[in-house]
Design a protein around this motif. Structure first.
Motif, PDB file in Angstrom:
ATOM      1  N   CYS A 251       0.833  -1.211   0.000  1.00 44.74           N
ATOM      2  CA  CYS A 251       0.000   0.000   0.000  1.00 44.74           C
ATOM      3  C   CYS A 251       0.867   1.260   0.000  1.00 44.74           C
ATOM      4  N   ASP A 252       1.914   1.256   0.799  1.00 42.24           N
ATOM      5  CA  ASP A 252       2.802   2.417   0.837  1.00 42.24           C
ATOM      6  C   ASP A 252       3.509   2.611  -0.500  1.00 42.24           C
ATOM      7  N   LEU A 253       3.988   1.523  -1.081  1.00 48.64           N
ATOM      8  CA  LEU A 253       4.687   1.632  -2.360  1.00 48.64           C
ATOM      9  C   LEU A 253       3.753   2.124  -3.458  1.00 48.64           C
ATOM     10  N   GLU A 254       2.520   1.625  -3.481  1.00 50.29           N
ATOM     11  CA  GLU A 254       1.550   2.073  -4.474  1.00 50.29           C
ATOM     12  C   GLU A 254       1.244   3.563  -4.327  1.00 50.29           C
ATOM     13  N   ALA A 255       1.332   4.057  -3.094  1.00 52.54           N
ATOM     14  CA  ALA A 255       1.081   5.472  -2.844  1.00 52.54           C
ATOM     15  C   ALA A 255       2.292   6.342  -3.183  1.00 52.54           C
ATOM     16  N   GLY A 256       3.415   5.707  -3.532  1.00 51.52           N
ATOM     17  CA  GLY A 256       4.610   6.464  -3.884  1.00 51.52           C
ATOM     18  C   GLY A 256       5.577   6.688  -2.739  1.00 51.52           C
ATOM     19  N   VAL A 257       5.386   5.975  -1.637  1.00 52.41           N
ATOM     20  CA  VAL A 257       6.253   6.105  -0.478  1.00 52.41           C
ATOM     21  C   VAL A 257       7.505   5.245  -0.678  1.00 52.41           C
ATOM     22  N   ARG A 258       8.669   5.794  -0.328  1.00 50.19           N
ATOM     23  CA  ARG A 258       9.914   5.041  -0.408  1.00 50.19           C
ATOM     24  C   ARG A 258      10.692   5.186   0.902  1.00 50.19           C
ATOM     25  N   GLN A 259      11.346   4.095   1.301  1.00 49.62           N
ATOM     26  CA  GLN A 259      12.174   4.106   2.508  1.00 49.62           C
ATOM     27  C   GLN A 259      13.652   4.010   2.122  1.00 49.62           C
ATOM     28  N   HIS A 260      14.507   4.666   2.914  1.00 41.80           N
ATOM     29  CA  HIS A 260      15.942   4.696   2.627  1.00 41.80           C
ATOM     30  C   HIS A 260      16.702   4.415   3.920  1.00 41.80           C
ATOM     31  N   LEU A 261      17.502   3.367   3.917  1.00 37.03           N
ATOM     32  CA  LEU A 261      18.260   2.991   5.115  1.00 37.03           C
ATOM     33  C   LEU A 261      19.311   4.040   5.441  1.00 37.03           C
ATOM     34  N   VAL A 262      19.348   4.466   6.711  1.00 39.60           N
ATOM     35  CA  VAL A 262      20.383   5.392   7.148  1.00 39.60           C
ATOM     36  C   VAL A 262      21.188   4.866   8.325  1.00 39.60           C
ATOM     37  N   HIS A 263      20.688   3.830   9.006  1.00 43.36           N
ATOM     38  CA  HIS A 263      21.444   3.308  10.143  1.00 43.36           C
ATOM     39  C   HIS A 263      20.958   1.898  10.455  1.00 43.36           C
ATOM     40  N   ALA A 264      21.898   1.029  10.836  1.00 46.82           N
ATOM     41  CA  ALA A 264      21.551  -0.342  11.201  1.00 46.82           C
ATOM     42  C   ALA A 264      22.287  -0.740  12.467  1.00 46.82           C
ATOM     43  N   VAL A 265      21.598  -1.487  13.318  1.00 47.78           N
ATOM     44  CA  VAL A 265      22.149  -2.057  14.546  1.00 47.78           C
ATOM     45  C   VAL A 265      21.830  -3.541  14.521  1.00 47.78           C
ATOM     46  N   ALA A 266      22.804  -4.384  14.801  1.00 45.94           N
ATOM     47  CA  ALA A 266      22.557  -5.821  14.695  1.00 45.94           C
ATOM     48  C   ALA A 266      23.240  -6.585  15.813  1.00 45.94           C
ATOM     49  N   GLY A 267      22.438  -7.167  16.688  1.00 47.34           N
ATOM     50  CA  GLY A 267      22.919  -8.128  17.666  1.00 47.34           C
ATOM     51  C   GLY A 267      22.472  -9.515  17.238  1.00 47.34           C
ATOM     52  N   ARG A 268      22.781 -10.504  18.058  1.00 49.25           N
ATOM     53  CA  ARG A 268      22.350 -11.858  17.723  1.00 49.25           C
ATOM     54  C   ARG A 268      20.848 -12.051  17.910  1.00 49.25           C
ATOM     55  N   SER A 269      20.230 -11.233  18.766  1.00 47.72           N
ATOM     56  CA  SER A 269      18.812 -11.438  19.081  1.00 47.72           C
ATOM     57  C   SER A 269      17.944 -10.230  18.768  1.00 47.72           C
ATOM     58  N   LEU A 270      18.557  -9.111  18.390  1.00 50.39           N
ATOM     59  CA  LEU A 270      17.792  -7.890  18.141  1.00 50.39           C
ATOM     60  C   LEU A 270      18.463  -7.108  17.020  1.00 50.39           C
ATOM     61  N   VAL A 271      17.641  -6.661  16.056  1.00 48.92           N
ATOM     62  CA  VAL A 271      18.128  -5.866  14.927  1.00 48.92           C
ATOM     63  C   VAL A 271      17.287  -4.606  14.825  1.00 48.92           C
ATOM     64  N   GLU A 274      16.964   1.766  10.800  1.00 51.17           N
ATOM     65  CA  GLU A 274      16.375   3.099  10.849  1.00 51.17           C
ATOM     66  C   GLU A 274      16.339   3.681   9.440  1.00 51.17           C
ATOM     67  N   MET A 275      15.165   4.133   9.049  1.00 48.31           N
ATOM     68  CA  MET A 275      14.920   4.580   7.680  1.00 48.31           C
ATOM     69  C   MET A 275      14.430   6.022   7.645  1.00 48.31           C
ATOM     70  N   ASP A 276      14.877   6.759   6.637  1.00 47.10           N
ATOM     71  CA  ASP A 276      14.205   7.981   6.245  1.00 47.10           C
ATOM     72  C   ASP A 276      13.092   7.607   5.278  1.00 47.10           C
ATOM     73  N   ILE A 277      12.023   8.368   5.271  1.00 46.55           N
ATOM     74  CA  ILE A 277      10.890   8.105   4.387  1.00 46.55           C
ATOM     75  C   ILE A 277      10.703   9.283   3.442  1.00 46.55           C
ATOM     76  N   THR A 278      10.541   8.979   2.147  1.00 47.75           N
ATOM     77  CA  THR A 278      10.225   9.976   1.139  1.00 47.75           C
ATOM     78  C   THR A 278       8.775   9.781   0.707  1.00 47.75           C
ATOM     79  N   ASN A 279       7.963  10.811   0.866  1.00 50.48           N
ATOM     80  CA  ASN A 279       6.552  10.758   0.463  1.00 50.48           C
ATOM     81  C   ASN A 279       6.374  11.343  -0.932  1.00 50.48           C
ATOM     82  N   PRO A 280       5.300  10.978  -1.615  1.00 47.20           N
ATOM     83  CA  PRO A 280       5.053  11.550  -2.952  1.00 47.20           C
ATOM     84  C   PRO A 280       4.783  13.048  -2.861  1.00 47.20           C
ATOM     85  N   ASP A 281       5.105  13.779  -3.929  1.00 44.99           N
ATOM     86  CA  ASP A 281       4.941  15.228  -3.931  1.00 44.99           C
ATOM     87  C   ASP A 281       3.490  15.645  -3.708  1.00 44.99           C
ATOM     88  N   ASP A 282       2.556  14.830  -4.198  1.00 49.10           N
ATOM     89  CA  ASP A 282       1.149  15.208  -4.080  1.00 49.10           C
ATOM     90  C   ASP A 282       0.535  14.800  -2.734  1.00 49.10           C
TER      91      ASP A 282
END
Length: 322
Positions: A251-271, A274-282
């Motif tokens: 649904c988000d992709l159809e609406a023109g929403v895109r996510q962009h990775l800016v930071h990642a944290v990774a343990g063995r049990s928890l990941v 963190e994403m920035d989100i770009t919304n459509p111009d309209d």
């Protein structure tokens, strides 16, 4: 003994403890913090006034000291260094923008500092992660977000992520810090996994996940890589499985929403991704400007529970993606 001589003795003792802490002796770091706790607390009170934030700032400063003790250039002046950390954290808290550098972003040693400093840098990071894995999931989540994430660091965001009141978050953080100190001592001589390699692999996986979603393969990727019981969680209650995750993404992709990775944290049990989100111009308000994926992993290392939290927008150009 004169006060001058006593001061000189104290500085020599501080220097010895600092050098031992830089060599990985957690008990030496603990002694340093105890020697200077009164001074650190006095600085916090002078900036913040009496209140619960004083203890939080001092405890946060202790973790900062853990990850950055290798940066101390003058071991005899470690007390002033500790008080500076407290003062900066307290002032940032007053500005409403506490600066929590993620723990896996320990300052990279200078190029001429030699292989020993590189080994120290990576060994310290791996040791911290190994100790964090010894915490219970209830204590691990707020601690990791508070000190490893970029956007989910305020008590309000932590409360949202954990599905508990702010007061409970404070209590859990206090318990987590205390237990982390014990876990560090217990794991000092244990083998430590390569946290850097794990985080790099997770960053690649995050980007592959976003690319799969944009190409219509999100459901296939979840089926291949995530737990069959994977579920979206709000508060502490599952609200839907993989089908809900796929529908939401589509649904988000159809609406023109895109996510962009800016930071990642990774343990063995928890990941954490963190994403920035770009919304459509309209429809610029379609989604909040940022989202954090908080994923608990099962015993096979597959995403099992997903929480979505919307922090303040992240600035990729201000992050150090090590």
């Amino acid at each position: 003994m004169s006060s001058r001589n006593a001061g000189e003795v104290a500085r020599v003792e501080d220097a010895g403890l600092t050098l031992a802490a830089q060599a990985g002796d957690v008990s030496a770091l603990g002694l340093l913090l105890e020697r200077h706790r009164a001074g650190m607390r006095a600085v916090a009170v002078s900036v913040l006034g009496p209140g619960p934030d004083v203890d939080d700032v001092v405890q946060d400063a202790a973790l900062t000291a853990l990850r950055r003790v290798g940066d101390v250039r003058d071991p005899e002046a470690v007390g002033a260094w500790l008080r500076m950390i407290v003062r900066n954290a307290a002032r940032s808290l007053l500005r409403g923008a506490a600066e929590h550098r993620p723990l896996d972003e320990v300052r990279v040693p200078a190029a001429d500092s030699g292989p020993e400093r590189w080994l120290e840098h990576h060994a310290m990071r791996d040791w911290i992660w190994e100790a964090i894995e010894q915490l219970t999931p209830t204590l691990r989540l707020p601690l990791v977000l508070r000190h490893f994430s970029v956007g989910v660091t305020s008590y309000e965001r932590l409360a949202e992520a954990c599905g508990v009141p702010v007061g409970t978050v404070r209590s859990r953080l206090s318990q987590a810090r205390a237990k982390l100190a014990l876990a560090l001592a217990a794991t000092a001589d244990a083998p430590h996994g390569d946290a850097g390699r794990r985080t790099r692999a997770s960053r690649i996986e995050a980007r592959e996940t976003l690319l799969a979603a944009e190409s219509g393969q999100f459901g296939k990727l979840l089926a291949e890589r995530w737990s069959p019981e994977a579920a979206l969680v709000r508060g502490n209650q599952p609200v839907g499985g993989r089908d809900l995750l796929v529908r939401g993404m589509e649904c988000d992709l159809e609406a023109g929403v895109r996510q962009h990775l800016v930071h990642a944290v990774a343990g063995r049990s928890l990941v954490v991704w963190e994403m920035d989100i770009t919304n459509p111009d309209d429809d610029p308000e379609h989604c909040p400007p940022a989202v954090a994926w908080l994923m608990s992993l099962d015993d096979a290392g597959r995403a099992h529970r997903l929480r979505l939290v919307h922090p303040s927008p992240l600035r990729a150009d201000r992050l150090l993606l090590v």
